[in-house]
Write a protein that holds these residues in place. Structure first.
Motif, PDB file in Angstrom:
ATOM      1  N   GLN A  60      19.660   5.732   7.036  1.00  0.00           N
ATOM      2  CA  GLN A  60      21.103   5.901   6.863  1.00  0.00           C
ATOM      3  C   GLN A  60      21.424   6.664   5.603  1.00  0.00           C
ATOM      4  N   GLY A  61      20.505   7.491   5.171  1.00  0.00           N
ATOM      5  CA  GLY A  61      20.783   8.231   3.947  1.00  0.00           C
ATOM      6  C   GLY A  61      20.414   7.460   2.710  1.00  0.00           C
TER       7      GLY A  61
ATOM      8  N   ALA B 132      25.514  -4.081  -9.026  1.00  0.00           N
ATOM      9  CA  ALA B 132      25.911  -2.866  -8.309  1.00  0.00           C
ATOM     10  C   ALA B 132      25.903  -1.661  -9.242  1.00  0.00           C
TER      11      ALA B 132
ATOM     12  N   ASN C 166      23.044   3.277 -14.122  1.00  0.00           N
ATOM     13  CA  ASN C 166      23.327   4.380 -13.196  1.00  0.00           C
ATOM     14  C   ASN C 166      22.793   5.704 -13.710  1.00  0.00           C
TER      15      ASN C 166
ATOM     16  N   MET D 215      17.103   5.284  -5.710  1.00  0.00           N
ATOM     17  CA  MET D 215      17.857   6.539  -5.799  1.00  0.00           C
ATOM     18  C   MET D 215      19.142   6.325  -6.590  1.00  0.00           C
TER      19      MET D 215
ATOM     20  N   GLY E 277      32.878  10.606   7.169  1.00  0.00           N
ATOM     21  CA  GLY E 277      31.580   9.933   7.232  1.00  0.00           C
ATOM     22  C   GLY E 277      31.313   9.018   6.057  1.00  0.00           C
TER      23      GLY E 277
ATOM     24  N   ILE F  44      32.710   5.959   3.500  1.00  0.00           N
ATOM     25  CA  ILE F  44      33.758   4.940   3.373  1.00  0.00           C
ATOM     26  C   ILE F  44      33.922   4.433   1.935  1.00  0.00           C
ATOM     27  N   HIS F  45      33.183   5.036   0.992  1.00  0.00           N
ATOM     28  CA  HIS F  45      33.307   4.592  -0.402  1.00  0.00           C
ATOM     29  C   HIS F  45      34.679   4.983  -0.948  1.00  0.00           C
ATOM     30  N   SER F  46      35.484   3.995  -1.311  1.00  0.00           N
ATOM     31  CA  SER F  46      36.856   4.325  -1.700  1.00  0.00           C
ATOM     32  C   SER F  46      37.222   3.898  -3.112  1.00  0.00           C
ATOM     33  N   ILE F  47      36.362   3.097  -3.751  1.00  0.00           N
ATOM     34  CA  ILE F  47      36.736   2.521  -5.052  1.00  0.00           C
ATOM     35  C   ILE F  47      37.014   3.615  -6.097  1.00  0.00           C
TER      36      ILE F  47
ATOM     37  N   SER G 226      36.449  13.135  -2.250  1.00  0.00           N
ATOM     38  CA  SER G 226      35.465  12.287  -2.918  1.00  0.00           C
ATOM     39  C   SER G 226      34.288  12.102  -1.981  1.00  0.00           C
TER      40      SER G 226
ATOM     41  N   MET H  85      27.927   9.976  -1.288  1.00  0.00           N
ATOM     42  CA  MET H  85      26.572  10.018  -0.764  1.00  0.00           C
ATOM     43  C   MET H  85      26.086  11.463  -0.652  1.00  0.00           C
ATOM     44  N   THR H  86      24.798  11.647  -0.888  1.00  0.00           N
ATOM     45  CA  THR H  86      24.218  12.989  -0.761  1.00  0.00           C
ATOM     46  C   THR H  86      24.363  13.483   0.671  1.00  0.00           C
TER      47      THR H  86
ATOM     48  N   GLY I 286      32.855  12.330  -7.256  1.00  0.00           N
ATOM     49  CA  GLY I 286      32.002  11.281  -6.688  1.00  0.00           C
ATOM     50  C   GLY I 286      30.624  11.416  -7.296  1.00  0.00           C
TER      51      GLY I 286
ATOM     52  N   ALA J  95      37.754   9.698 -13.600  1.00  0.00           N
ATOM     53  CA  ALA J  95      39.178   9.748 -13.314  1.00  0.00           C
ATOM     54  C   ALA J  95      39.931  10.500 -14.426  1.00  0.00           C
TER      55      ALA J  95
HETATM   56  C1  B12 Z   1      30.310  -0.163  -3.805  1.00  0.00           C
HETATM   57  C2  B12 Z   1      29.299   0.555  -2.921  1.00  0.00           C
HETATM   58  C3  B12 Z   1      29.458   0.413  -1.542  1.00  0.00           C
HETATM   59  C4  B12 Z   1      30.610  -0.370  -0.921  1.00  0.00           C
HETATM   60  C5  B12 Z   1      31.863   0.536  -0.899  1.00  0.00           C
HETATM   61  C6  B12 Z   1      33.166  -0.239  -0.945  1.00  0.00           C
HETATM   62  C7  B12 Z   1      34.346   0.657  -1.067  1.00  0.00           C
HETATM   63  N1  B12 Z   1      35.440   0.244  -0.478  1.00  0.00           N
HETATM   64  O1  B12 Z   1      34.314   1.706  -1.705  1.00  0.00           O
HETATM   65  C8  B12 Z   1      30.026  -0.656   0.504  1.00  0.00           C
HETATM   66  C9  B12 Z   1      29.304  -1.964   0.456  1.00  0.00           C
HETATM   67  C10 B12 Z   1      31.037  -0.687   1.644  1.00  0.00           C
HETATM   68  C11 B12 Z   1      29.008   0.468   0.633  1.00  0.00           C
HETATM   69  C12 B12 Z   1      28.535   0.925   1.865  1.00  0.00           C
HETATM   70  C13 B12 Z   1      27.517   1.862   1.987  1.00  0.00           C
HETATM   71  N2  B12 Z   1      26.799   2.424   0.987  1.00  0.00           N
HETATM   72 CO1  B12 Z   1      27.239   2.231  -0.890  1.00  0.00          CO
HETATM   73  N3  B12 Z   1      27.357   1.982  -2.735  1.00  0.00           N
HETATM   74  C14 B12 Z   1      28.221   1.331  -3.482  1.00  0.00           C
HETATM   75  C15 B12 Z   1      27.797   1.409  -4.962  1.00  0.00           C
HETATM   76  C16 B12 Z   1      27.089   0.104  -5.296  1.00  0.00           C
HETATM   77  C17 B12 Z   1      28.906   1.657  -5.993  1.00  0.00           C
HETATM   78  C18 B12 Z   1      29.869   2.824  -5.717  1.00  0.00           C
HETATM   79  C19 B12 Z   1      31.124   2.656  -6.572  1.00  0.00           C
HETATM   80  O2  B12 Z   1      32.156   2.195  -6.091  1.00  0.00           O
HETATM   81  N4  B12 Z   1      31.036   2.963  -7.866  1.00  0.00           N
HETATM   82  C20 B12 Z   1      32.118   2.753  -8.826  1.00  0.00           C
HETATM   83  C21 B12 Z   1      33.123   3.903  -8.823  1.00  0.00           C
HETATM   84  C22 B12 Z   1      34.259   3.647  -9.824  1.00  0.00           C
HETATM   85  O3  B12 Z   1      32.446   5.046  -9.253  1.00  0.00           O
HETATM   86  P1  B12 Z   1      32.478   6.418  -8.453  1.00  0.00           P
HETATM   87  O4  B12 Z   1      32.722   6.161  -7.029  1.00  0.00           O
HETATM   88  O5  B12 Z   1      31.319   7.243  -8.853  1.00  0.00           O
HETATM   89  O6  B12 Z   1      33.819   7.133  -8.967  1.00  0.00           O
HETATM   90  C23 B12 Z   1      33.994   7.687 -10.235  1.00  0.00           C
HETATM   91  C24 B12 Z   1      33.545   9.160 -10.317  1.00  0.00           C
HETATM   92  O7  B12 Z   1      32.479   9.508  -9.466  1.00  0.00           O
HETATM   93  C25 B12 Z   1      34.783   9.942 -10.047  1.00  0.00           C
HETATM   94  N5  B12 Z   1      35.184  10.243  -8.668  1.00  0.00           N
HETATM   95  C26 B12 Z   1      35.007   9.554  -7.523  1.00  0.00           C
HETATM   96  N6  B12 Z   1      35.595  10.144  -6.501  1.00  0.00           N
HETATM   97  C27 B12 Z   1      36.185  11.250  -6.968  1.00  0.00           C
HETATM   98  C28 B12 Z   1      36.921  12.227  -6.343  1.00  0.00           C
HETATM   99  C29 B12 Z   1      37.418  13.279  -7.074  1.00  0.00           C
HETATM  100  C30 B12 Z   1      38.226  14.320  -6.374  1.00  0.00           C
HETATM  101  C31 B12 Z   1      37.143  13.376  -8.465  1.00  0.00           C
HETATM  102  C32 B12 Z   1      37.640  14.528  -9.233  1.00  0.00           C
HETATM  103  C33 B12 Z   1      36.395  12.385  -9.107  1.00  0.00           C
HETATM  104  C34 B12 Z   1      35.922  11.334  -8.362  1.00  0.00           C
HETATM  105  O8  B12 Z   1      35.777   9.132 -10.639  1.00  0.00           O
HETATM  106  C35 B12 Z   1      35.504   7.743 -10.434  1.00  0.00           C
HETATM  107  C36 B12 Z   1      36.031   6.954 -11.594  1.00  0.00           C
HETATM  108  O9  B12 Z   1      35.512   7.390 -12.835  1.00  0.00           O
HETATM  109  C37 B12 Z   1      26.807   2.644  -4.929  1.00  0.00           C
HETATM  110  C38 B12 Z   1      25.651   2.579  -5.919  1.00  0.00           C
HETATM  111  C39 B12 Z   1      26.092   2.843  -7.322  1.00  0.00           C
HETATM  112  N7  B12 Z   1      25.791   1.927  -8.198  1.00  0.00           N
HETATM  113  O10 B12 Z   1      26.717   3.853  -7.588  1.00  0.00           O
HETATM  114  C40 B12 Z   1      26.266   2.595  -3.487  1.00  0.00           C
HETATM  115  C41 B12 Z   1      25.828   3.893  -2.791  1.00  0.00           C
HETATM  116  C42 B12 Z   1      26.844   4.976  -3.102  1.00  0.00           C
HETATM  117  N8  B12 Z   1      25.904   3.511  -1.370  1.00  0.00           N
HETATM  118  C43 B12 Z   1      24.963   4.043  -0.645  1.00  0.00           C
HETATM  119  C44 B12 Z   1      24.783   3.826   0.766  1.00  0.00           C
HETATM  120  C45 B12 Z   1      23.551   4.440   1.389  1.00  0.00           C
HETATM  121  C46 B12 Z   1      25.715   3.080   1.509  1.00  0.00           C
HETATM  122  C47 B12 Z   1      25.623   2.765   3.001  1.00  0.00           C
HETATM  123  C48 B12 Z   1      25.155   3.856   3.947  1.00  0.00           C
HETATM  124  C49 B12 Z   1      24.740   1.514   3.055  1.00  0.00           C
HETATM  125  C50 B12 Z   1      24.318   0.993   4.341  1.00  0.00           C
HETATM  126  N9  B12 Z   1      23.083   1.227   4.630  1.00  0.00           N
HETATM  127  O11 B12 Z   1      25.125   0.357   4.986  1.00  0.00           O
HETATM  128  C51 B12 Z   1      27.089   2.362   3.327  1.00  0.00           C
HETATM  129  C52 B12 Z   1      27.975   3.585   3.588  1.00  0.00           C
HETATM  130  C53 B12 Z   1      28.562   3.709   4.883  1.00  0.00           C
HETATM  131  C54 B12 Z   1      29.369   4.970   4.924  1.00  0.00           C
HETATM  132  N10 B12 Z   1      29.381   5.597   6.059  1.00  0.00           N
HETATM  133  O12 B12 Z   1      29.981   5.415   3.978  1.00  0.00           O
HETATM  134  C55 B12 Z   1      24.041   4.905  -1.469  1.00  0.00           C
HETATM  135  C56 B12 Z   1      24.253   6.394  -1.236  1.00  0.00           C
HETATM  136  C57 B12 Z   1      22.933   7.111  -1.111  1.00  0.00           C
HETATM  137  C58 B12 Z   1      23.085   8.543  -0.887  1.00  0.00           C
HETATM  138  N11 B12 Z   1      22.520   9.048   0.202  1.00  0.00           N
HETATM  139  O13 B12 Z   1      23.670   9.241  -1.671  1.00  0.00           O
HETATM  140  C59 B12 Z   1      24.328   4.381  -2.918  1.00  0.00           C
HETATM  141  C60 B12 Z   1      24.120   5.424  -4.020  1.00  0.00           C
HETATM  142  C61 B12 Z   1      23.373   3.175  -3.140  1.00  0.00           C
HETATM  143  C62 B12 Z   1      21.903   3.559  -2.995  1.00  0.00           C
HETATM  144  N12 B12 Z   1      21.249   3.963  -4.058  1.00  0.00           N
HETATM  145  O14 B12 Z   1      21.346   3.430  -1.925  1.00  0.00           O
HETATM  146  N13 B12 Z   1      28.622   0.927  -0.582  1.00  0.00           N
END
Ligand code: B12
Lengths: 355, 216
Positions: free
Chosen positions: A84-85, A245, A288, A323, B104, B106-109, B152, B155-156, B184, B204
């Motif tokens: 699943q990636g 996380a 991270n 990863m 594709g 669903i990460h929304s936080i 946003s 995931m890669t 992201g 952000a």
């Molecule tokens: C929380 C989380 C989830 C939650 C999401 C809940 C939700 N409502 O968002 C749940 C449990 C649902 C989830 C599901 C999945 N997840 Co997930 N998840 C995470 C986790 C632990 C944290 C992400 C997060 O919220 N970070 C905190 C926020 C604040 O940070 P951020 O998103 O990076 O945002 C900041 C910046 O990036 C930026 N930013 C973000 N968006 C944007 C947009 C713009 C325009 C701009 C300018 C800036 C910006 O600003 C934000 C604030 O500073 C990460 C691992 C990690 N520690 O990062 C894995 C991770 C992202 N998940 C991963 C995976 C694989 C999945 C699943 C496929 C797992 C599965 N097998 O079921 C599913 C996804 C299904 C799908 N189709 O999307 C992988 C992705 C791997 C990859 N290929 O890249 C990760 C990296 C974990 C891992 N190492 O395996 N996940």
């Protein structure tokens, strides 16, 4: 001519740095962690050791003999079958086969059974299936078998759950309502985890793993800490592990406390004592990876954080390595040069008890 | 009566203390003392917001605090609005930003934090939610004509879809009418350059600053 060393960017891209550049990167990475966490940066000796590890000529490196540590796996059950990636390899196999391969072929010291949905809430309706799978694993395997899933508090909010989504409430400036919604969700999270685990312990699980604790912020961690406390009380001898996380607990609520400490904004070394207090046996701290920085910067930063967490913790710290965490690039197939270097540095410099 | 400096300091404090009543009072006092509303906003309220923003970035204040500060700021501004309108120094919206998590994914936080910070920063934000189809992004851009369309990807495996967004905006003939922004965890400036996105935001606050640079 100056020799350039092959390294990575945080997104996995190959780069070449001179020794001076490499030293600058690790100093800056360690200083960043020290600044954020208000913890000591790595000493001169430690920085030198880290640079040695990064400059070693072999494609892969390993820990020194006698320094081997236990390796535990989280959703590894599905790593073989799933794709699943998230580093799955997509080879059709059952979960039992996945677990046994980890035990007998890959040398895992503990294993975890997990469901493909991988959150406690969706396990409720299929708990009998999970109990059955746990029993079959226990009958075929020797290493400790934990049951694991994510607390994933987001599932308790609309549209997936009963409580109004705090993200939406906050956007409408309804802060009080958002807080209440988070607190209700945390109660449900505690209740569901305890209910699921009561059944799995009856089916012989050796322990539980809370994977990606705090994913939905401080309230997610709050719910998890209370679940740990409740489970410890009911099952004094089980094995409880909690992995985080991310490096810092997100302040989605901002005011929730545990043991008199505000949860929002805690770094790994501040999380460790609370996790221990709740009744854990093993803590999985996270750092991270920043995809825009070099692997040298990221690893130095991660080692600095993990060293402080190990120091603050009386229970073993099994650092999260994969990863995008633990100084490893964010790539589906994390490059082996970076993975082995990060692992060696975590064991030999940060002093982690396991991976 | 309080001096101008005292009133401006009070306005600033009302934000750092998240005190909506105090913000309203400071605004009333400013009106009575005939202080230029623009100065009150810039040196008082906005300066306070700057401090809150910095503390948010450091991790010592959190999203609800930023929201509470923004709420205080709104109460202050509401009091001086009639006076500002008289002086015609209108507080216009700084621009429209459309945001969503890419198809594709669903990460929304993280996306939610970015969208809240943008609206606090004075932008009108249209949040399309998560797992938003590329075609929906394109349709909505046509329909609502935002200044920036932001995606946003966490995931890669989903960040590659950001390329399709660039391409489909071009195919629809509207790519030059809108700035694109990406973010992201797996995204980098390199990635933005590679796919031709106009803005890359690491966090952000970075996103807010860069959108300001581009639009204001
Ligand atoms: C929380 C989380 C989830 C939650 C999401 C809940 C939700 N409502 O968002 C749940 C449990 C649902 C989830 C599901 C999945 N997840 Co997930 N998840 C995470 C986790 C632990 C944290 C992400 C997060 O919220 N970070 C905190 C926020 C604040 O940070 P951020 O998103 O990076 O945002 C900041 C910046 O990036 C930026 N930013 C973000 N968006 C944007 C947009 C713009 C325009 C701009 C300018 C800036 C910006 O600003 C934000 C604030 O500073 C990460 C691992 C990690 N520690 O990062 C894995 C991770 C992202 N998940 C991963 C995976 C694989 C999945 C699943 C496929 C797992 C599965 N097998 O079921 C599913 C996804 C299904 C799908 N189709 O999307 C992988 C992705 C791997 C990859 N290929 O890249 C990760 C990296 C974990 C891992 N190492 O395996 N996940």
């Amino acid at each position: 001519m100056a020799i350039d060393y092959a390294l990575r960017m945080g997104d996995g891209k190959k780069i070449f740095l001179s020794k001076d550049q490499l030293l600058e990167e690790i100093e800056a990475g360690s200083a960043d962690a020290a600044d954020l966490g208000e913890i000591p940066s790595l000493s001169g000796d430690e920085l030198a050791k880290l640079s040695e590890i990064l400059m070693m000529p072999g494609k892969t490196v390993s820990v020194e003999q006698g320094m081997e540590v236990p390796v535990t796996h989280d959703i590894g059950t599905l790593r073989i079958d799933g794709d699943q990636g998230n580093s799955g390899v997509g080879i059709p196999s059952s979960r039992l086969v996945g677990c046994m391969m980890h035990e007998r072929a890959f040398g895992s010291d503990t294993m975890e059974l997990g469901h493909i949905d991988y959150s406690y809430k969706p396990v409720k309706p299929v708990v009998a299936n999970e109990c059955q799978a746990m029993e079959v694993c226990q009958q075929n395997m020797i290493v400790p078998m934990l049951y694991g899933a994510m607390p994933n508090m987001g599932l308790y909010y609309t549209p997936d759950g009963p409580f109004e989504n705090p993200g939406d409430l906050m956007k409408a400036f309804k802060i009080q309502e958002a807080w209440e919604s988070m607190e209700h969700a945390a109660e449900h999270l505690t209740r569901d985890t305890v209910w699921v685990m009561q059944r799995l312990f009856a089916s012989g699980a050796d322990g539980i793993n809370f994977d990606t604790t705090g994913a939905a912020g401080d309230a997610d961690m709050y719910g998890t800490l209370h679940a740990i406390e409740a489970l410890r009380k009911e099952f004094p001898n089980i094995y409880i592990e909690a992995g985080m996380a991310g490096e810092c607990v997100l302040g989605m609520n901002g005011q929730l406390e545990y043991d008199g400490k505000t949860l929002a904004g805690l770094w790994p070394h501040e999380q460790a004592p609370l996790i221990e207090k709740a009744g854990e046996n093993v803590f999985g701290p996270v750092c991270n990876t920043n995809t825009s920085k070099t692997s040298a910067w990221n690893l130095a930063r991660a080692v600095t954080f993990m060293k402080a967490a190990v120091k603050a913790s009386n229970i073993p710290c099994h650092v999260d390595m994969g990863m995008g965490v633990g100084g490893i690039p964010m790539l589906e197939t994390p490059p082996i040069d970076a993975v082995t270097r990060a692992s060696k540095a975590m064991v030999e410099i940060a002093g982690v008890d396991g991976i | 009566m309080a001096s101008k400096e005292e009133i401006i300091a009070k306005a600033q404090e009302s934000i750092t203390e998240f005190d909506a009543d105090m913000a309203g009072e400071a605004a009333k006092e400013a009106l009575a003392a005939d202080i230029d509303p623009v100065e009150l906003i810039e040196k008082g309220f906005t300066a306070g917001m700057q401090i809150v923003g910095e503390k948010f970035e450091q991790g010592s204040l959190f999203l609800p605090h930023v929201l509470a500060a923004a709420e205080a700021m709104n109460s202050g501004i509401n009091v001086i609005k009639p006076e500002m309108e008289k002086r015609k120094s209108k507080t216009e919206s700084k621009g429209i930003v459309m945001i969503g998590t890419i198809e594709g994914d669903i990460h929304s936080i993280g996306k939610d934090i970015v969208s809240s910070m943008l609206s606090i920063g004075g932008f009108d934000v249209i949040d399309l939610g998560r797992d938003v189809a590329v075609s929906t992004f394109v349709e909505k851009v046509k329909e609502m004509k935002p200044d920036v369309v932001a995606s946003s990807a966490l995931m890669t495996t989903t960040m590659v879809t950001q390329i399709q967004l660039e391409e489909q905006l071009k195919e629809a003939g509207i790519r030059d009418q809108v700035k694109t922004m990406i973010g992201g965890a797996p995204c980098t400036q390199d990635w933005a350059d590679q796919i031709g996105a106009d803005i890359y935001g690491e966090s952000a606050t970075d996103a807010v600053n860069k959108v300001k640079e581009v639009l204001l």
